[in-house]
Design an enzyme around this catalytic site. Structure first.
Site, PDB file in Angstrom:
ATOM      1  N   HIS A 150      11.975  83.407 -54.107  1.00 53.38           N
ATOM      2  CA  HIS A 150      11.167  84.337 -54.883  1.00 53.38           C
ATOM      3  C   HIS A 150      12.126  85.194 -55.712  1.00 53.38           C
ATOM      4  O   HIS A 150      13.300  85.331 -55.362  1.00 53.38           O
ATOM      5  CB  HIS A 150      10.314  85.208 -53.958  1.00 53.38           C
ATOM      6  CG  HIS A 150       9.208  84.452 -53.302  1.00 53.38           C
ATOM      7  ND1 HIS A 150       7.997  85.027 -52.969  1.00 53.38           N
ATOM      8  CD2 HIS A 150       9.104  83.145 -52.913  1.00 53.38           C
ATOM      9  CE1 HIS A 150       7.213  84.122 -52.407  1.00 53.38           C
ATOM     10  NE2 HIS A 150       7.869  82.981 -52.358  1.00 53.38           N
ATOM     11  N   HIS A 191      13.570  77.523 -51.335  1.00 54.21           N
ATOM     12  CA  HIS A 191      12.399  78.118 -51.981  1.00 54.21           C
ATOM     13  C   HIS A 191      12.692  79.601 -52.171  1.00 54.21           C
ATOM     14  O   HIS A 191      12.784  80.346 -51.196  1.00 54.21           O
ATOM     15  CB  HIS A 191      11.177  77.920 -51.068  1.00 54.21           C
ATOM     16  CG  HIS A 191       9.927  78.590 -51.512  1.00 54.21           C
ATOM     17  ND1 HIS A 191       8.751  77.909 -51.713  1.00 54.21           N
ATOM     18  CD2 HIS A 191       9.636  79.889 -51.772  1.00 54.21           C
ATOM     19  CE1 HIS A 191       7.800  78.756 -52.078  1.00 54.21           C
ATOM     20  NE2 HIS A 191       8.323  79.965 -52.113  1.00 54.21           N
ATOM     21  N   ARG A 204      -0.468  75.983 -55.010  1.00 54.69           N
ATOM     22  CA  ARG A 204      -0.747  76.576 -53.697  1.00 54.69           C
ATOM     23  C   ARG A 204      -0.151  77.983 -53.582  1.00 54.69           C
ATOM     24  O   ARG A 204      -0.860  78.971 -53.608  1.00 54.69           O
ATOM     25  CB  ARG A 204      -0.202  75.646 -52.595  1.00 54.69           C
ATOM     26  CG  ARG A 204      -0.760  75.937 -51.195  1.00 54.69           C
ATOM     27  CD  ARG A 204      -0.185  77.145 -50.503  1.00 54.69           C
ATOM     28  NE  ARG A 204       1.269  77.067 -50.312  1.00 54.69           N
ATOM     29  CZ  ARG A 204       1.987  78.059 -49.826  1.00 54.69           C
ATOM     30  NH1 ARG A 204       1.438  79.225 -49.518  1.00 54.69           N
ATOM     31  NH2 ARG A 204       3.301  77.942 -49.704  1.00 54.69           N
ATOM     32  N   ASP A 205       1.159  78.057 -53.494  1.00 53.12           N
ATOM     33  CA  ASP A 205       1.814  79.348 -53.302  1.00 53.12           C
ATOM     34  C   ASP A 205       1.575  80.265 -54.494  1.00 53.12           C
ATOM     35  O   ASP A 205       1.450  81.483 -54.346  1.00 53.12           O
ATOM     36  CB  ASP A 205       3.313  79.123 -53.087  1.00 53.12           C
ATOM     37  CG  ASP A 205       4.017  80.359 -52.552  1.00 53.12           C
ATOM     38  OD1 ASP A 205       3.337  81.298 -52.133  1.00 53.12           O
ATOM     39  OD2 ASP A 205       5.258  80.372 -52.553  1.00 53.12           O
ATOM     40  N   CYS A 227       4.178  86.189 -51.711  1.00 51.85           N
ATOM     41  CA  CYS A 227       3.474  86.204 -50.434  1.00 51.85           C
ATOM     42  C   CYS A 227       2.549  87.416 -50.341  1.00 51.85           C
ATOM     43  O   CYS A 227       3.000  88.559 -50.525  1.00 51.85           O
ATOM     44  CB  CYS A 227       4.474  86.234 -49.278  1.00 51.85           C
ATOM     45  SG  CYS A 227       3.694  86.268 -47.650  1.00 51.85           S
TER      46      CYS A 227
END
Length: 317
Positions: free
Chosen positions: A214, A212, A20-21, A245
């Site tokens: 990055h 989570h 997904r991400d 994102c």
């Protein structure tokens, strides 16, 4: 596996968010069969929790237009826990029909990023969450909360600790018992992680905290290490470092799953996964999207992987 570091949990649980991400902002549509094959390879590597897709408008995120088909391939797997991101009641209805185990509801801790990310005010997002909670009641589908920009906003700068705590409490009031602090912008630091984990542990003690990260500024694993020092067991990661994102300037990918697993195993933390198989999955993801991914362990291999002396030249002189 090495000796366990004092204070670290004995076992960590990883949610794979690459499907997904990781894929959501890829400009070229990834074939449904390739998505399914990637999830299957990750299952074969031992992962059991997945944010497998999102039920969003295909106009907003074309990559997720096959959400129902991807879910259908795995909905009968009793050994897998499948979650999907849902932005609104329409997405929630589709996710419930598709048979997800849990729906992830998300809002940003900063107003400006929420406007960019979902094109609505934070208050409107939470009003919609109440409707989704009513829809989920009695279906057996759990609700999980994600706090985006939990460590900083690219438009506003610092995000107040109280804003994050208040959002976590609002999620808990809706019945959520699993809340993710999302480093959507890659602005987390180990000090911020410790501060926010401790604050949430005090404010919502009955909630499982997940992290989570990055790797925008190269400290994603350092932030995970800080989380481990606070006893956090749940982490989200993306195979090969896929993702980032699409509504954040200068965004780069998520912390690679195989890099995180390497850190965990070398810190004495069990994951139930096969690192070599994850490295193979990362290579598979790289082939699927057709470009090099940022993961480091997929390139270097495990620490004790040896090579023949003939594989490198001998110094001369």
């Amino acid at each position: 596996m090495t000796s366990k570091i004092p204070g670290f949990p004995a076992r960590a649980v990883i949610t794979e968010v690459g499907p997904r991400d990781g894929l959501q902002s890829e400009p070229v549509f990834v074939a449904t069969d390739d998505k399914i094959a990637l999830v299957q390879s990750l299952l074969d590597a031992g992962l059991r929790r997945f944010e497998v897709t999102s039920f969003v408008s295909p106009r907003a995120v074309p990559q997720m237009q096959d959400a129902a088909q991807v879910m259908a391939a795995f909905r009968d797997r009793r050994d897998a826990h499948l979650t999907a991101l849902v932005p609104n009641a329409r997405g929630a209805a589709a996710a419930i029909e598709a048979g997800v185990d849990a729906m992830v509801l998300f809002a940003s801790a900063s107003e400006s990023h929420n406007q960019k990310n979902v094109n609505r005010a934070r208050a409107a997002s939470f009003q919609g969450f109440g409707e989704i909670a009513q829809m989920a009641d009695g279906t057996g589908v759990a609700l999980q909360g994600a706090i985006a920009t939990a460590f900083g906003c690219p438009f506003e700068g610092p995000v107040a600790l109280q804003a994050v705590v208040d959002q976590a409490r609002a999620y808990a009031d809706l019945g959520m018992r699993h809340i993710t602090l999302g480093d959507t912008t890659g602005m987390a630091t180990p000090a911020l992680v410790i501060e926010r984990v401790q604050a949430l542990a005090a404010a919502v003690p009955d909630v499982e905290i997940a992290l989570h990260f990055h790797n925008t500024r190269g400290v994603g694993l350092a932030c995970a290490y800080a989380g481990l020092s606070q006893g956090v067991r749940h982490y989200e990661a993306s195979i090969g470092g896929l993702g980032g994102c699409p509504f954040v300037p200068r965004a780069t990918g998520n912390v690679p799953t195989e890099d995180l697993v390497y850190l965990l195993h070398e810190s004495g933390v069990e994951t139930g996964t096969d690192l070599d198989a994850l490295i193979a999955s990362a290579a598979q993801a790289e082939r699927i999207i057709g470009r090099e991914l940022p993961g480091q362990v997929m390139k270097a291999g495990p620490r004790l992987k040896t090579a023949s002396m003939d594989s490198v030249r001998t110094a001369n002189g």
